[in-house]
Motif scaffolding. Structure first.
Motif, PDB file in Angstrom:
ATOM      1  N   MET A   6      78.220  19.822  39.336  1.00  0.00           N
ATOM      2  CA  MET A   6      79.602  20.313  39.321  1.00  0.00           C
ATOM      3  C   MET A   6      79.996  20.763  37.914  1.00  0.00           C
ATOM      4  O   MET A   6      80.646  21.806  37.738  1.00  0.00           O
ATOM      5  CB  MET A   6      80.570  19.229  39.829  1.00  0.00           C
ATOM      6  N   VAL A   7      79.594  19.988  36.919  1.00  0.00           N
ATOM      7  CA  VAL A   7      79.896  20.352  35.532  1.00  0.00           C
ATOM      8  C   VAL A   7      79.191  21.652  35.169  1.00  0.00           C
ATOM      9  O   VAL A   7      79.780  22.545  34.553  1.00  0.00           O
ATOM     10  CB  VAL A   7      79.495  19.201  34.574  1.00  0.00           C
ATOM     11  N   THR A  12      79.464  27.467  34.123  1.00  0.00           N
ATOM     12  CA  THR A  12      79.003  28.814  34.453  1.00  0.00           C
ATOM     13  C   THR A  12      80.177  29.723  34.783  1.00  0.00           C
ATOM     14  O   THR A  12      80.231  30.869  34.320  1.00  0.00           O
ATOM     15  CB  THR A  12      78.023  28.761  35.642  1.00  0.00           C
ATOM     16  N   VAL A  13      81.127  29.231  35.544  1.00  0.00           N
ATOM     17  CA  VAL A  13      82.315  30.021  35.895  1.00  0.00           C
ATOM     18  C   VAL A  13      83.129  30.339  34.640  1.00  0.00           C
ATOM     19  O   VAL A  13      83.550  31.485  34.429  1.00  0.00           O
ATOM     20  CB  VAL A  13      83.177  29.274  36.946  1.00  0.00           C
ATOM     21  N   ILE A  14      83.342  29.383  33.786  1.00  0.00           N
ATOM     22  CA  ILE A  14      84.115  29.596  32.553  1.00  0.00           C
ATOM     23  C   ILE A  14      83.419  30.603  31.643  1.00  0.00           C
ATOM     24  O   ILE A  14      84.052  31.517  31.103  1.00  0.00           O
ATOM     25  CB  ILE A  14      84.342  28.252  31.825  1.00  0.00           C
ATOM     26  N   ILE A  15      82.114  30.498  31.502  1.00  0.00           N
ATOM     27  CA  ILE A  15      81.367  31.419  30.639  1.00  0.00           C
ATOM     28  C   ILE A  15      81.410  32.835  31.199  1.00  0.00           C
ATOM     29  O   ILE A  15      81.568  33.807  30.455  1.00  0.00           O
ATOM     30  CB  ILE A  15      79.919  30.923  30.440  1.00  0.00           C
ATOM     31  N   SER A  16      81.297  32.978  32.509  1.00  0.00           N
ATOM     32  CA  SER A  16      81.326  34.326  33.099  1.00  0.00           C
ATOM     33  C   SER A  16      82.711  34.967  32.941  1.00  0.00           C
ATOM     34  O   SER A  16      82.809  36.164  32.689  1.00  0.00           O
ATOM     35  CB  SER A  16      80.897  34.297  34.560  1.00  0.00           C
ATOM     36  N   SER A  20      83.522  38.514  30.473  1.00  0.00           N
ATOM     37  CA  SER A  20      84.179  39.773  30.846  1.00  0.00           C
ATOM     38  C   SER A  20      85.336  40.072  29.903  1.00  0.00           C
ATOM     39  O   SER A  20      85.568  41.239  29.550  1.00  0.00           O
ATOM     40  CB  SER A  20      84.662  39.721  32.299  1.00  0.00           C
ATOM     41  N   PHE A  21      86.059  39.054  29.444  1.00  0.00           N
ATOM     42  CA  PHE A  21      87.143  39.287  28.482  1.00  0.00           C
ATOM     43  C   PHE A  21      86.587  39.740  27.137  1.00  0.00           C
ATOM     44  O   PHE A  21      87.173  40.593  26.473  1.00  0.00           O
ATOM     45  CB  PHE A  21      88.000  38.027  28.299  1.00  0.00           C
ATOM     46  N   MET A  22      85.468  39.179  26.736  1.00  0.00           N
ATOM     47  CA  MET A  22      84.856  39.574  25.463  1.00  0.00           C
ATOM     48  C   MET A  22      84.414  41.036  25.504  1.00  0.00           C
ATOM     49  O   MET A  22      84.589  41.773  24.545  1.00  0.00           O
ATOM     50  CB  MET A  22      83.652  38.677  25.144  1.00  0.00           C
TER      51      MET A  22
END
Length: 140
Positions: A6-7, A12-16, A20-22
């Motif tokens: 789960m962690v 993975t979701v936070i990094i993805s 996209s913002f970067m």
């Protein structure tokens, strides 16, 4: 083990999302830097013509995505600056002003438009005859 999975999923979701913002942030920065650099180069070329009392010529090359600024004319011409454009910036073939000169008075010898694609968005630099006035407009 399930907690670890789960962690990892959450990370993975936070990094993805951050990725996209970067990417969008880098595109915006590249666009802003390009417009500032081009404006500054045009103003510097005009100032060089005024202070040196010589012709200053700008050459734009659409196929190789770069431009030159040179001072003087004929055999005494020497390059002041060369700018390579990033891959996301393209000089369009529809540019009506592939080269122009600043006269020693600071005026230009012609008028027209420089057209660019910046991250797929059209930008036009409109140049007016006399006193070297220009402005950058978004869109065509």
């Amino acid at each position: 083990m399930i907690e670890l999975m789960m962690v990892l999923l959450l990370m993975t979701v936070i990094i993805s999302i951050c990725g996209s913002f970067m990417y969008k942030s880098l595109q915006f920065k590249e666009e802003r830097v390009f417009k500032q650099q081009l404006s500054q180069d045009l103003l510097d070329a005009q100032l060089t013509a005024l202070t040196s009392g010589e012709y200053v010529t700008l050459y734009f090359y659409p196929h190789t995505s770069h431009y030159y600024i040179s001072k003087g004319s004929g055999s005494k011409e020497k390059y002041i600056a060369k700018r390579e454009l990033p891959d996301s910036i393209e000089i369009l073939d529809t540019t009506t002003l592939p080269s122009f000169k600043f006269l020693p008075s600071g005026s230009t010898n012609t008028f027209g438009a420089l057209r660019f694609l910046v991250n797929g968005d059209p930008y036009t630099v409109h140049y007016y005859l006399g006193k070297g006035r220009f402005y950058i407009a978004e869109g065509s």
